[in-house]
Design a protein around this motif. Structure first.
Motif, PDB file in Angstrom:
ATOM      1  N   HIS A  67      74.596 -22.223  55.233  1.00  0.00           N
ATOM      2  CA  HIS A  67      73.906 -21.788  56.544  1.00  0.00           C
ATOM      3  C   HIS A  67      74.199 -22.845  57.741  1.00  0.00           C
ATOM      4  CE1 HIS A  67      71.999 -18.734  54.621  1.00  0.00           C
ATOM      5  NE2 HIS A  67      71.861 -19.473  53.751  1.00  0.00           N
ATOM      6  N   PRO A  75      64.997 -23.917  58.041  1.00  0.00           N
ATOM      7  CA  PRO A  75      65.294 -23.620  56.541  1.00  0.00           C
ATOM      8  C   PRO A  75      64.145 -23.047  55.826  1.00  0.00           C
ATOM      9  CG  PRO A  75      65.503 -25.936  57.628  1.00  0.00           C
ATOM     10  CD  PRO A  75      64.928 -24.945  58.605  1.00  0.00           C
ATOM     11  N   LYS A  76      64.522 -22.325  54.825  1.00  0.00           N
ATOM     12  CA  LYS A  76      63.662 -21.491  54.140  1.00  0.00           C
ATOM     13  C   LYS A  76      63.252 -22.430  52.746  1.00  0.00           C
ATOM     14  CE  LYS A  76      65.202 -16.728  54.668  1.00  0.00           C
ATOM     15  NZ  LYS A  76      65.984 -16.871  56.097  1.00  0.00           N
ATOM     16  N   LYS A  77      62.089 -22.099  52.185  1.00  0.00           N
ATOM     17  CA  LYS A  77      61.549 -22.907  50.992  1.00  0.00           C
ATOM     18  C   LYS A  77      62.551 -22.750  49.981  1.00  0.00           C
ATOM     19  CE  LYS A  77      57.609 -22.405  47.949  1.00  0.00           C
ATOM     20  NZ  LYS A  77      56.226 -21.653  47.648  1.00  0.00           N
ATOM     21  N   ASP A  79      65.502 -24.358  50.179  1.00  0.00           N
ATOM     22  CA  ASP A  79      66.724 -24.692  50.967  1.00  0.00           C
ATOM     23  C   ASP A  79      67.107 -26.258  50.793  1.00  0.00           C
ATOM     24  OD1 ASP A  79      67.303 -22.037  51.678  1.00  0.00           O
ATOM     25  OD2 ASP A  79      67.079 -22.572  53.801  1.00  0.00           O
ATOM     26  N   GLY A  97      59.904 -24.763  53.717  1.00  0.00           N
ATOM     27  CA  GLY A  97      59.718 -23.487  54.260  1.00  0.00           C
ATOM     28  C   GLY A  97      58.916 -23.538  55.361  1.00  0.00           C
ATOM     29  N   GLU A  98      58.040 -24.708  55.619  1.00  0.00           N
ATOM     30  CA  GLU A  98      57.368 -24.612  56.844  1.00  0.00           C
ATOM     31  C   GLU A  98      58.106 -25.324  58.078  1.00  0.00           C
ATOM     32  OE1 GLU A  98      53.504 -26.667  55.455  1.00  0.00           O
ATOM     33  OE2 GLU A  98      54.956 -27.352  54.007  1.00  0.00           O
ATOM     34  N   SER A 106      60.556 -31.157  54.633  1.00  0.00           N
ATOM     35  CA  SER A 106      61.097 -31.178  53.169  1.00  0.00           C
ATOM     36  C   SER A 106      60.479 -32.122  52.610  1.00  0.00           C
ATOM     37  CB  SER A 106      62.609 -31.402  53.775  1.00  0.00           C
ATOM     38  OG  SER A 106      62.850 -32.427  54.255  1.00  0.00           O
TER      39      SER A 106
END
Length: 126
Positions: A67, A75-77, A79, A97-98, A106
Motif C-alpha cells: 500500500h 496502517p492496520k494492525k 501491517d 493499528g492505532e 508500531s
C-alpha cells in the motif's frame, strides 16, 4: 500465535532472529512473519529492500500486499511498515493499528537510536 499473544510475549524483549549483527529491526519482522503469519521468512537484505524488491522477489510478491503511504492511509494492525533512513538501510516495524493520518504506532526494534533496542511500541509522526 495471534498478534496480541506475540506482543504480550515479546514486548520489551530483544529478538535476534538470525543471530547476525545483533538485534535489528529486520529480526523483529522476520520473527513476526514466522510466528504470527506462519510464513517462512527469507533473507531480503536491509530493511529498505523489503520495499525496493517488492515487485521482484516472489516471497514478497506472493505473501504480502503493498500500500502506498497516501495522505489518507493509516496502517492496520499487523501491517509491516517500511521506512527510508539517512543511512540508506531503511527501517521496518509492525503496526499496532492505532493512529490517524497524522501519526501511527508500531512495534519497533533497534529504533530510535539504532543501539539494539528491544521490541518497543513507538509513535511515528508523518
Amino acid at each position: 500465535m495471534t498478534f496480541d499473544e506475540w506482543v504480550k510475549k515479546y514486548s520489551g524483549k530483544a529478538i535476534d532472529y538470525d543471530g547476525t549483527y545483533g538485534v535489528q529491526c529486520v529480526d523483529l519482522v522476520k520473527h513476526y512473519v514466522k510466528n504470527v503469519l506462519g510464513i517462512s521468512p527469507q533473507s531480503i537484505g536491509n530493511a529498505i529492500e523489503y520495499y525496493n524488491k517488492r515487485n521482484k522477489v516472489a516471497y514478497l510478491k506472493d505473501n504480502f500486499s503493498w500500500h502506498k503511504n497516501t495522505p489518507d492511509f493509516i496502517p492496520k494492525k499487523g501491517d509491516i511498515c517500511v521506512f527510508t533512513s539517512k543511512s540508506g538501510n531503511g527501517h521496518v516495524s509492525v503496526a499496532t493499528g492505532e493512529g490517524t493520518t497524522s501519526y501511527f504506532y508500531s512495534y519497533d526494534q533497534n529504533y530510535p537510536k539504532s543501539q539494539h533496542e528491544p521490541m518497543t511500541k513507538i509513535k511515528h509522526s508523518y
